[in-house]
Design a protein around this motif. Structure first.
Motif, mmCIF file in Angstrom:
data_model
loop_
_atom_site.group_PDB
_atom_site.id
_atom_site.type_symbol
_atom_site.label_atom_id
_atom_site.label_comp_id
_atom_site.label_asym_id
_atom_site.label_seq_id
_atom_site.Cartn_x
_atom_site.Cartn_y
_atom_site.Cartn_z
ATOM 1 N N MET A 1 39.397 8.509 33.008
ATOM 2 C CA MET A 1 38.615 9.413 33.545
ATOM 3 C C MET A 1 38.772 10.612 32.688
ATOM 4 S SD MET A 1 37.997 10.650 37.311
ATOM 5 C CE MET A 1 39.132 10.276 38.449
ATOM 6 N N PRO A 2 38.577 10.851 31.421
ATOM 7 C CA PRO A 2 38.478 11.939 30.702
ATOM 8 C C PRO A 2 37.855 13.122 31.436
ATOM 9 C CG PRO A 2 38.110 10.380 29.293
ATOM 10 C CD PRO A 2 38.152 9.729 30.661
ATOM 11 N N HIS A 3 38.092 14.294 31.293
ATOM 12 C CA HIS A 3 37.226 15.446 32.084
ATOM 13 C C HIS A 3 37.524 16.632 30.961
ATOM 14 C CE1 HIS A 3 35.469 18.020 34.987
ATOM 15 N NE2 HIS A 3 36.629 18.631 34.822
ATOM 16 N N THR A 4 36.377 17.298 30.733
ATOM 17 C CA THR A 4 36.616 18.608 30.147
ATOM 18 C C THR A 4 35.428 19.779 30.538
ATOM 19 O OG1 THR A 4 36.736 17.595 27.946
ATOM 20 C CG2 THR A 4 36.103 19.878 27.649
ATOM 21 N N SER A 5 35.740 20.801 30.779
ATOM 22 C CA SER A 5 34.888 21.777 31.394
ATOM 23 C C SER A 5 35.503 23.196 30.851
ATOM 24 C CB SER A 5 35.157 21.799 33.163
ATOM 25 O OG SER A 5 36.382 22.124 33.428
ATOM 26 N N GLU A 6 34.573 24.063 30.914
ATOM 27 C CA GLU A 6 34.792 25.419 30.573
ATOM 28 C C GLU A 6 34.453 26.464 31.586
ATOM 29 O OE1 GLU A 6 33.021 28.520 27.418
ATOM 30 O OE2 GLU A 6 33.001 26.560 26.818
ATOM 31 N N TRP A 7 35.489 27.202 31.889
ATOM 32 C CA TRP A 7 35.185 28.109 33.093
ATOM 33 C C TRP A 7 35.159 29.602 32.401
ATOM 34 C CZ3 TRP A 7 39.402 26.740 37.525
ATOM 35 C CH2 TRP A 7 39.105 25.533 37.887
ATOM 36 N N THR A 8 34.232 30.626 32.824
ATOM 37 C CA THR A 8 34.168 31.876 32.613
ATOM 38 C C THR A 8 34.878 33.028 33.280
ATOM 39 O OG1 THR A 8 32.223 31.182 31.577
ATOM 40 C CG2 THR A 8 32.556 33.627 31.715
ATOM 41 N N VAL A 9 35.690 33.646 32.720
ATOM 42 C CA VAL A 9 36.399 34.931 33.412
ATOM 43 C C VAL A 9 35.897 36.123 32.942
ATOM 44 C CG1 VAL A 9 38.454 35.936 33.806
ATOM 45 C CG2 VAL A 9 38.187 33.384 33.614
ATOM 46 N N ARG A 10 35.360 37.026 33.845
ATOM 47 C CA ARG A 10 35.254 38.492 33.400
ATOM 48 C C ARG A 10 36.186 39.430 34.036
ATOM 49 N NH1 ARG A 10 30.528 36.213 35.181
ATOM 50 N NH2 ARG A 10 30.152 37.333 36.892
ATOM 51 N N LEU A 11 36.665 40.252 33.239
ATOM 52 C CA LEU A 11 37.522 41.279 33.971
ATOM 53 C C LEU A 11 37.073 42.651 33.529
ATOM 54 C CD1 LEU A 11 40.337 42.300 35.246
ATOM 55 C CD2 LEU A 11 41.278 42.127 33.027
ATOM 56 N N HIS A 12 36.842 43.566 34.756
ATOM 57 C CA HIS A 12 36.454 45.007 34.583
ATOM 58 C C HIS A 12 37.539 45.791 35.077
ATOM 59 C CE1 HIS A 12 32.178 43.289 34.080
ATOM 60 N NE2 HIS A 12 32.508 42.313 34.906
ATOM 61 N N LEU A 13 37.746 46.690 34.496
ATOM 62 C CA LEU A 13 38.814 47.635 34.718
ATOM 63 C C LEU A 13 38.236 49.242 34.735
ATOM 64 C CD1 LEU A 13 41.556 46.462 32.099
ATOM 65 C CD2 LEU A 13 41.423 46.299 34.783
ATOM 66 N N PHE A 14 38.501 49.629 35.832
ATOM 67 C CA PHE A 14 38.216 51.093 36.087
ATOM 68 C C PHE A 14 39.283 51.911 36.446
ATOM 69 C CE2 PHE A 14 35.386 47.852 37.793
ATOM 70 C CZ PHE A 14 34.103 48.133 37.342
ATOM 71 N N GLU A 15 39.324 53.365 35.935
ATOM 72 C CA GLU A 15 40.232 54.285 36.146
ATOM 73 C C GLU A 15 39.642 55.422 36.801
ATOM 74 O OE1 GLU A 15 44.067 56.778 34.476
ATOM 75 O OE2 GLU A 15 43.214 55.458 33.202
ATOM 76 N N ASP A 16 39.949 56.106 37.715
ATOM 77 C CA ASP A 16 39.552 57.284 38.482
ATOM 78 C C ASP A 16 40.485 58.472 38.006
ATOM 79 O OD1 ASP A 16 41.694 57.452 40.072
ATOM 80 O OD2 ASP A 16 40.518 56.665 41.741
#
Length: 95
Positions: A1-16
């Motif tokens: 049962m082969p399986h391939t998927s792609e997940w997306t990651v978004r990283l936002h950084l903020f410094e005050d």
């Protein structure tokens, strides 16, 4: 049962202006979206090195997201009728 998927990651950084770095991480699996958060605070006596704050905040956001993802997997496993594991390990692979 082969399986391939792609997940997306978004990283936002903020410094005050007070030396606090916040990370907001979004994982989109195509069917589920999870959000992780992390913060890092620069001690007033320490040199302000933004890269270190970014690394700490991002690492903490990833850790937060990882815990959520494992909890989601455990819930899904239970939903399939499997008993709750006795240990904290959710999958069959060692950590």
């Amino acid at each position: 049962m082969p399986h391939t998927s792609e997940w997306t990651v978004r990283l936002h950084l903020f410094e005050d202006d007070e030396g606090t770095t916040k990370a907001h991480l979004i994982l989109d699996t195509g069917t589920t979206e999870l959000t992780g958060h992390g913060t890092a605070h620069c001690h007033p006596a320490d040199a302000n090195v933004p890269e270190i704050g970014d690394e700490l905040a991002a690492g903490r956001a990833l850790n937060n997201l990882a815990r959520q993802l494992l909890k989601t997997a455990e819930h899904d496993i239970e939903g399939m009728g499997a008993p709750r594991p006795h240990s904290r390990q959710v999958t069959g692979w060692p950590t």
